[in-house]
Structure formats: C-alpha cells, structure tokens
Design a protein around this motif. Structure first.
Motif, PDB file in Angstrom:
ATOM      1  N   PRO A 120      30.218  31.985  31.781  1.00 57.44           N
ATOM      2  CA  PRO A 120      29.375  33.164  31.991  1.00 57.44           C
ATOM      3  C   PRO A 120      28.808  33.167  33.413  1.00 57.44           C
ATOM      4  N   GLU A 121      28.513  34.355  33.899  1.00 62.19           N
ATOM      5  CA  GLU A 121      27.961  34.481  35.245  1.00 62.19           C
ATOM      6  C   GLU A 121      26.718  33.613  35.395  1.00 62.19           C
ATOM      7  N   SER A 139      34.964  28.007  36.020  1.00 59.97           N
ATOM      8  CA  SER A 139      35.855  28.161  34.872  1.00 59.97           C
ATOM      9  C   SER A 139      36.107  26.791  34.260  1.00 59.97           C
ATOM     10  N   TYR A 166      30.619  26.853  24.696  1.00 57.15           N
ATOM     11  CA  TYR A 166      31.561  26.455  25.737  1.00 57.15           C
ATOM     12  C   TYR A 166      31.795  24.949  25.691  1.00 57.15           C
ATOM     13  N   ILE A 204      29.816  31.137  23.171  1.00 53.82           N
ATOM     14  CA  ILE A 204      30.865  31.944  23.792  1.00 53.82           C
ATOM     15  C   ILE A 204      30.742  33.375  23.271  1.00 53.82           C
ATOM     16  N   ALA A 205      30.633  34.326  24.171  1.00 55.01           N
ATOM     17  CA  ALA A 205      30.601  35.731  23.768  1.00 55.01           C
ATOM     18  C   ALA A 205      31.976  36.114  23.236  1.00 55.01           C
ATOM     19  N   ASP A 264      34.707  37.066  25.612  1.00 61.94           N
ATOM     20  CA  ASP A 264      35.227  36.056  26.539  1.00 61.94           C
ATOM     21  C   ASP A 264      36.539  35.452  26.062  1.00 61.94           C
ATOM     22  N   LEU A 265      36.838  35.574  24.779  1.00 59.00           N
ATOM     23  CA  LEU A 265      38.082  35.029  24.243  1.00 59.00           C
ATOM     24  C   LEU A 265      39.096  36.110  23.892  1.00 59.00           C
TER      25      LEU A 265
END
Length: 117
Positions: A2-3, A17, A31, A46-47, A50-51
């Motif tokens: 994430p940012e 990453s 994560y 993890i949103a 994101d996957l």
C-alpha cells in the motif's frame, strides 16, 4: 505494498513491492502472512483489489518447481503441488533437489540436499 509502506531487503535496498505466495489465496490475510520471505513486511490487511490481478496456481495443476527464493530451513513443499529447490546453495545454504516420480502431490521426504560452505 500500500502507498506509504515499504520494506528494506537483505541487501539494504528499500522496496515498495513484495513477493507474494502466488500459490495461495490471499483473501482475508495480511501482507506479512501472504509474503514469501522475511517477517519485515507490515502486518496490515490486504485490500481485496490488491489481489485482483493475481492468478493463484491451481491446487490440481501439475506440480511446479521454482527457484530464486533463497529459502532457509528444512526443504518442504510450499503447497501440495509447489516446491522450491533454491535454499541459498551459493551463500552457505543448501544445494537442494527433489526426486519427482510423477506424483501430483509433493512430499517433504523426496527432497535431498547437501549443506554448502
């Protein structure tokens, strides 16, 4: 990642990453839980988006053998049909092989290795 989040790899490089466990569904995980590597990854959820682009390797697919992960410890399958044979043989780890006889489910007792110096 994430940012605003990053890790420092073992060579001292800052990275935004991480390598995920592409052979496991990461839904509902953090994560850190889904990262293949150190525990230095933030333990944040993890949103779901994101996957969205990750293709999970099917559990019923032919076994696959991978490298470039520099794992440690005793060699064992990463999943029922996924094995890594890269245990840092060039860096005082293990030179690892797997004796595959066509089985669809991999077994820890089929790994063979020698310690390197």
């Amino acid at each position: 990642m994430p940012e605003g989040h990053s890790i420092v790899d073992k060579a001292g490089h800052q990275r935004d990453s991480v390598r995920i466990k592409w052979y496991e569904d990461g839904t509902g995980r953090t994560y850190r839980q889904h990262h293949l590597g150190s525990d230095e990854v933030p333990d944040i959820e993890i949103a779901s988006g994101d996957l969205a682009t990750v293709d999970i390797y099917p559990r019923d697919a032919v076994p696959v053998f991978v490298g470039h992960y520099w794992l440690t410890g005793t060699p064992t399958p990463l999943a029922a049909n996924v094995a890594c044979t890269d245990y840092s043989g060039a860096k005082d780890g293990k030179l690892v092989a797997y004796r595959w006889d066509g089985e669809s489910e991999l077994s820890a007792d089929k790994f063979h290795w020698v310690e390197t110096e």
